[in-house]
Design a protein around this motif. Sequence first.
Motif, PDB file in Angstrom:
ATOM      1  N   ARG A   1      -4.311 -28.227  17.418  1.00  0.00           N
ATOM      2  CA  ARG A   1      -3.785 -28.996  16.364  1.00  0.00           C
ATOM      3  C   ARG A   1      -3.389 -30.372  16.968  1.00  0.00           C
ATOM      4  NH1 ARG A   1      -1.813 -24.857  13.395  1.00  0.00           N
ATOM      5  NH2 ARG A   1       0.433 -25.307  14.128  1.00  0.00           N
ATOM      6  N   ASN A   2      -2.418 -30.264  18.179  1.00  0.00           N
ATOM      7  CA  ASN A   2      -2.071 -31.370  18.825  1.00  0.00           C
ATOM      8  C   ASN A   2      -2.952 -31.908  19.721  1.00  0.00           C
ATOM      9  OD1 ASN A   2       0.222 -30.880  17.130  1.00  0.00           O
ATOM     10  ND2 ASN A   2       1.236 -29.462  18.568  1.00  0.00           N
ATOM     11  N   LYS A   3      -4.157 -31.548  20.060  1.00  0.00           N
ATOM     12  CA  LYS A   3      -5.172 -31.852  20.959  1.00  0.00           C
ATOM     13  C   LYS A   3      -4.664 -31.905  22.175  1.00  0.00           C
ATOM     14  CE  LYS A   3      -7.335 -34.698  17.320  1.00  0.00           C
ATOM     15  NZ  LYS A   3      -6.232 -35.378  16.631  1.00  0.00           N
ATOM     16  N   VAL A   4      -3.911 -30.816  22.544  1.00  0.00           N
ATOM     17  CA  VAL A   4      -3.433 -30.645  23.947  1.00  0.00           C
ATOM     18  C   VAL A   4      -4.520 -30.622  25.177  1.00  0.00           C
ATOM     19  CG1 VAL A   4      -2.150 -29.180  25.537  1.00  0.00           C
ATOM     20  CG2 VAL A   4      -1.408 -29.565  23.461  1.00  0.00           C
ATOM     21  N   GLN A   5      -4.506 -31.317  26.013  1.00  0.00           N
ATOM     22  CA  GLN A   5      -5.707 -31.360  27.151  1.00  0.00           C
ATOM     23  C   GLN A   5      -4.823 -30.819  28.369  1.00  0.00           C
ATOM     24  OE1 GLN A   5      -7.853 -34.982  26.655  1.00  0.00           O
ATOM     25  NE2 GLN A   5      -9.501 -33.524  25.770  1.00  0.00           N
ATOM     26  N   PRO A   6      -5.113 -30.345  29.490  1.00  0.00           N
ATOM     27  CA  PRO A   6      -6.325 -29.147  29.087  1.00  0.00           C
ATOM     28  C   PRO A   6      -5.499 -27.943  28.029  1.00  0.00           C
ATOM     29  CG  PRO A   6      -5.465 -28.886  31.171  1.00  0.00           C
ATOM     30  CD  PRO A   6      -4.824 -29.998  30.686  1.00  0.00           C
ATOM     31  N   ASN A   7      -6.025 -27.311  27.264  1.00  0.00           N
ATOM     32  CA  ASN A   7      -5.503 -26.396  26.010  1.00  0.00           C
ATOM     33  C   ASN A   7      -5.530 -24.931  27.106  1.00  0.00           C
ATOM     34  OD1 ASN A   7      -4.934 -24.591  24.191  1.00  0.00           O
ATOM     35  ND2 ASN A   7      -6.140 -25.997  22.838  1.00  0.00           N
ATOM     36  N   PRO A   8      -4.405 -24.375  27.299  1.00  0.00           N
ATOM     37  CA  PRO A   8      -4.271 -23.155  27.713  1.00  0.00           C
ATOM     38  C   PRO A   8      -4.939 -22.043  27.100  1.00  0.00           C
ATOM     39  CG  PRO A   8      -2.337 -24.004  27.057  1.00  0.00           C
ATOM     40  CD  PRO A   8      -3.118 -24.800  26.656  1.00  0.00           C
ATOM     41  N   ASN A   9      -5.343 -22.234  25.835  1.00  0.00           N
ATOM     42  CA  ASN A   9      -6.212 -21.182  24.978  1.00  0.00           C
ATOM     43  C   ASN A   9      -7.483 -21.267  25.284  1.00  0.00           C
ATOM     44  OD1 ASN A   9      -3.996 -20.059  23.873  1.00  0.00           O
ATOM     45  ND2 ASN A   9      -3.529 -21.796  22.327  1.00  0.00           N
ATOM     46  N   TYR A  10      -8.070 -22.331  26.043  1.00  0.00           N
ATOM     47  CA  TYR A  10      -9.271 -22.434  26.099  1.00  0.00           C
ATOM     48  C   TYR A  10      -9.581 -22.404  27.513  1.00  0.00           C
ATOM     49  CZ  TYR A  10     -10.049 -24.302  21.290  1.00  0.00           C
ATOM     50  OH  TYR A  10     -10.034 -24.324  19.824  1.00  0.00           O
ATOM     51  N   VAL A  11      -9.750 -21.219  27.935  1.00  0.00           N
ATOM     52  CA  VAL A  11     -10.164 -20.930  29.396  1.00  0.00           C
ATOM     53  C   VAL A  11     -11.775 -20.569  29.215  1.00  0.00           C
ATOM     54  CG1 VAL A  11     -10.065 -19.397  31.182  1.00  0.00           C
ATOM     55  CG2 VAL A  11      -8.040 -19.994  30.038  1.00  0.00           C
ATOM     56  N   SER A  12     -12.676 -21.346  30.061  1.00  0.00           N
ATOM     57  CA  SER A  12     -13.857 -21.325  29.757  1.00  0.00           C
ATOM     58  C   SER A  12     -14.410 -21.113  31.212  1.00  0.00           C
ATOM     59  CB  SER A  12     -14.302 -22.606  29.321  1.00  0.00           C
ATOM     60  OG  SER A  12     -15.756 -22.576  29.151  1.00  0.00           O
ATOM     61  N   ASP A  13     -15.657 -20.432  31.331  1.00  0.00           N
ATOM     62  CA  ASP A  13     -16.523 -20.247  32.403  1.00  0.00           C
ATOM     63  C   ASP A  13     -17.457 -21.413  32.366  1.00  0.00           C
ATOM     64  OD1 ASP A  13     -17.977 -19.059  30.627  1.00  0.00           O
ATOM     65  OD2 ASP A  13     -18.329 -17.191  31.436  1.00  0.00           O
ATOM     66  N   PHE A  14     -17.462 -22.435  31.421  1.00  0.00           N
ATOM     67  CA  PHE A  14     -18.470 -23.535  31.140  1.00  0.00           C
ATOM     68  C   PHE A  14     -19.895 -22.834  30.942  1.00  0.00           C
ATOM     69  CE2 PHE A  14     -16.081 -27.406  32.038  1.00  0.00           C
ATOM     70  CZ  PHE A  14     -14.883 -26.898  31.923  1.00  0.00           C
ATOM     71  N   ARG A  15     -19.890 -21.658  30.521  1.00  0.00           N
ATOM     72  CA  ARG A  15     -21.307 -20.951  30.074  1.00  0.00           C
ATOM     73  C   ARG A  15     -21.234 -21.045  28.760  1.00  0.00           C
ATOM     74  NH1 ARG A  15     -24.431 -17.301  33.159  1.00  0.00           N
ATOM     75  NH2 ARG A  15     -22.725 -16.886  34.621  1.00  0.00           N
ATOM     76  N   ILE A  16     -22.686 -21.281  28.247  1.00  0.00           N
ATOM     77  CA  ILE A  16     -22.907 -21.256  26.780  1.00  0.00           C
ATOM     78  C   ILE A  16     -23.126 -19.747  26.507  1.00  0.00           C
ATOM     79  CG2 ILE A  16     -25.118 -21.873  25.571  1.00  0.00           C
ATOM     80  CD1 ILE A  16     -22.759 -24.037  26.179  1.00  0.00           C
ATOM     81  N   TRP A  17     -23.110 -19.468  25.314  1.00  0.00           N
ATOM     82  CA  TRP A  17     -22.879 -18.154  24.655  1.00  0.00           C
ATOM     83  C   TRP A  17     -24.304 -17.431  24.387  1.00  0.00           C
ATOM     84  CZ3 TRP A  17     -18.903 -20.102  21.088  1.00  0.00           C
ATOM     85  CH2 TRP A  17     -17.582 -20.346  21.623  1.00  0.00           C
ATOM     86  N   ASN A  18     -25.255 -18.595  24.101  1.00  0.00           N
ATOM     87  CA  ASN A  18     -26.650 -18.031  23.556  1.00  0.00           C
ATOM     88  C   ASN A  18     -27.642 -18.437  24.214  1.00  0.00           C
ATOM     89  OD1 ASN A  18     -25.322 -16.486  21.366  1.00  0.00           O
ATOM     90  ND2 ASN A  18     -24.653 -18.371  20.502  1.00  0.00           N
ATOM     91  N   PHE A  19     -28.735 -17.923  24.398  1.00  0.00           N
ATOM     92  CA  PHE A  19     -29.949 -18.193  25.158  1.00  0.00           C
ATOM     93  C   PHE A  19     -31.278 -17.937  24.397  1.00  0.00           C
ATOM     94  CE2 PHE A  19     -26.203 -17.624  27.821  1.00  0.00           C
ATOM     95  CZ  PHE A  19     -26.536 -18.882  28.998  1.00  0.00           C
ATOM     96  N   LEU A  20     -32.352 -18.604  24.967  1.00  0.00           N
ATOM     97  CA  LEU A  20     -33.684 -18.435  24.558  1.00  0.00           C
ATOM     98  C   LEU A  20     -34.256 -17.757  25.909  1.00  0.00           C
ATOM     99  CD1 LEU A  20     -35.040 -21.129  22.325  1.00  0.00           C
ATOM    100  CD2 LEU A  20     -34.299 -18.858  21.802  1.00  0.00           C
ATOM    101  N   CYS A  21     -34.847 -16.667  25.737  1.00  0.00           N
ATOM    102  CA  CYS A  21     -35.444 -16.117  26.886  1.00  0.00           C
ATOM    103  C   CYS A  21     -37.026 -15.720  26.737  1.00  0.00           C
ATOM    104  CB  CYS A  21     -34.702 -14.839  27.126  1.00  0.00           C
ATOM    105  SG  CYS A  21     -33.191 -14.891  27.448  1.00  0.00           S
ATOM    106  N   ILE A  22     -37.859 -15.616  27.852  1.00  0.00           N
ATOM    107  CA  ILE A  22     -39.069 -15.229  27.853  1.00  0.00           C
ATOM    108  C   ILE A  22     -39.177 -14.049  28.510  1.00  0.00           C
ATOM    109  CG2 ILE A  22     -41.505 -16.462  28.422  1.00  0.00           C
ATOM    110  CD1 ILE A  22     -40.484 -19.000  27.961  1.00  0.00           C
ATOM    111  N   PRO A  23     -39.653 -12.936  27.886  1.00  0.00           N
ATOM    112  CA  PRO A  23     -39.885 -11.671  28.670  1.00  0.00           C
ATOM    113  C   PRO A  23     -41.042 -11.998  29.540  1.00  0.00           C
ATOM    114  CG  PRO A  23     -39.907 -11.478  26.103  1.00  0.00           C
ATOM    115  CD  PRO A  23     -39.843 -12.962  26.297  1.00  0.00           C
ATOM    116  N   GLU A  24     -41.084 -11.124  30.686  1.00  0.00           N
ATOM    117  CA  GLU A  24     -41.840 -11.176  31.735  1.00  0.00           C
ATOM    118  C   GLU A  24     -43.230 -10.983  31.328  1.00  0.00           C
ATOM    119  OE1 GLU A  24     -42.691 -11.497  35.113  1.00  0.00           O
ATOM    120  OE2 GLU A  24     -40.807 -12.508  35.024  1.00  0.00           O
TER     121      GLU A  24
END
Lengths: 309, 566
Positions: B368-391
Amino acid sequence: MRAAIKSKGLRDLVYNRYLYLLALPAVLFSIVFAYLPMIGVVIAFQDFNPIKGLWDSEWIGLKNFEFFFRGQDWLIITYNTVLYNLMFIATGTLMSLTLAIMLTELGKNAIVRTMQSIMILPNFISWPIVGLFSVTFFTADTGVINHFLSSIGAGTIDFYTNADVWPPILVLMNLWKTAGFGAIVYMAAIVGIDKEMYEAARIDGASRLQSIFRITLPMLKSTIVMLFLLSLGGIFGGNLDMIFSLVGDNSFLASRTDTIDTYVFRALRTSGSLGMTQAISLYQSIVGFILVVAANKIAGKLDKDSALF
Amino acid sequence: MRKKATKSFVLIISMIMLSGTLAACSGGDNNTTEKSNGGSNSEENKSSNVSSIPEETTLNIMLWGDKPKQFDDVVAEFERQTKDTLNLKLNFTFTPQADYVNKLKLKLAAGEQVDIAFDAPWMNMNTFIAQNNYTNLDSYFNNDKYPGLKKAFGEGYLNNNKFTGADGQPHTYGVPLGQYLGDLSAIYYRKDLAAKYGMSDITTYDQLLAFYDNVMKNDKNMIPLVIKNDGQYGTVTVIEGNKEMPNKSAAGLWDITLGPNVTATAHIQDNKVSAVSLTGDKAENIAAFPEPFNKKDYTTYQQIREWHDKGYIEKEPIVRKDAKGTFTAGKAASMVEGLSNIDAINAQLKAGVPSAELGVFVTQETARNKVQPNPNYVSDFRIWNFLCIPETSENADRAMAFVNWLFESQDNHDLFELGIKGKNWETVGDDKFKYPDGIDLTQNYSFPGYMLTWNPNYIRLSSTVPDHLVEYYRYIADEKTYIKSAVAGFAFNQDPVKNELANPDFVKVSNDELAYKLGMVGDPAKGMAKLQQKWESNSRLQQDIETIKAELRKQLEAYLDQQSAG
């Protein structure tokens, strides 16, 4: 030529070949849809990889079976499963029989036919829908039952935190849903009983109750035993759709409502290992199969006509 | 004579029944021939000249959930637009979420062609990568033949989203789909009710609580805060987001998700793992953690229980399967969800209660207070969802050509994310959109973009998002908001401890705890202590936990060594 065929069965097969031909589609049907898919059982012993397929996946022996016994509660869960199924079979048979006899004794008229239709109706409502309805009955905040209980001044029941009320609820729900439909089988069997026996009994002065207990029930014995044997095969099945729709992931109720199916479903629904799922259902089927064969043997010993095979 | 008649009669009957029996199989056969045709077509493509129009090919794409309304129109529009360039037919299969993974596996096992599949590390993706079932997509990115991919996926973004392959090296195994690194949790409330009670818009936590008190007082049949039976977007976020929480990342503690129900917390000091704890672990194993993380803390559960006693939440949220539906039907005064769903919730609420006004209150105080960096927002900078192509896909090049097209321009991207321009939506400025006037929003095209289209470069916000919320979107789009996890880039290989991770009691642990998240247990501290005891006395579980921890430690240390060496 014919004398060459020694086996009696084979001779019969050749002699009546055209009649046996009629069985061919059914036999093929079973082979294609029931026996060929059984090859899939092998994945219970594999670390199954869908892309490698059935034959090239790695064999891991009985590792998949270990999964179920890794948990602490597998004994309680097996106990629940068997107990529920026995209760369902016992109460279901009793209720269906009673309904069938009562309805046939009433004769055939419009009211009886309507009653019959109403009775089988619940069979066509799926469990998830029953589950949604049941919430409006059982919840603490707005549930119909608790409203009623507090309006007459009785204490309320917290259905969703009290595990002990669920075995009777599940048995009643199962009766409500299946008894009417089960009665139809018995009604058909009752119709098949020779009417002359009842007439003769009546001439000899038998009362209605006597006719029921001395003629109808003994004549139904083999049907009852047959249906019992058939339902024994599923005794390790866990009624997943029923229990999961009514109870869900509620840990308060798990001690009394968790069965093999719900337990496995919960454990594997996110990881979804096909091998482990297959291992559990193989275990369930084998136990079911052994029970059916054993019970059939016992039934055959007690009364030759009642055995299935 | 008579016997002959019987004979032919029998023959005819068995033939009829036989054909009936085998009809199902022959249906399947037809399918495969069609499929193999498709396959050979693409083989020819590869050899033919690239600049000419490629052969028509059908891509089989697996997504989950329900098929969006008007989806066929969008696909038809795509096929019309690209007939002379891509010449692709798209065959989308939508599967209910509960069956999705199994259906995907069964399709692949049956040898059916799947060209693009939606997957994620929280689903099936790690297992499939370990089993070498997904195609390595490295060659498609940063490749001038695929300009759309080059434009939309920068080097850093790709590096954050690589997975360790069977060869032990990081590779791109899926097209990363995401707009922001985190989701902004928001409390949606009934502004019209607040106005009725004489309150202004909610801007502080105290006002929120006052709002709940007013709901209790004035609308007895209304649930102040409706929460869902799985505990997601529930009271834990609201309460912990508004009290002083010790800073986990500053203490060197990092969470790692190992499996669907297993999370580890590792204490990392000077690139060394000093302690690890796991779901269901013994309390003594967190003693080595820095204060105050060395003791179990149940105060949040106690506060949730207070809310339960006050009546802020339902007595039995365990039966609440659809919190959003309850809120939009006007039976609850507020609910918690991601900010990205504001449009859908607004539309549904207006449809359910025409007089309702939707208010939004950002759940966590730091956000709410736009704290940067936000201690609640620990991220591995990885996106959650992907499109994959089976072998097994024979159309990998064509499939990636489609994905390339999707990210080639804003217009292409918008076609699948928002629908047909002018019909389903209209542009507002460069980066906003609105729905055409008088459109029935419940029947309009609405696509869950996280399965196919989300990308940080092509974000288009709804013009109905109020200005003060647009700032929050900027806030979560800013990388500075996030704390980069010390274990970012580490991907746990589950294979060595697969059987231990499959211990069904892990599910029980999270399931047991769920009751506390829902506020359904009388004395939370006492109850949790009892649960803790139960888990600790489960020797099999503890044994498995120790095995998993040892493996995690080994892998994590190898990773950290590699990091510090590199």
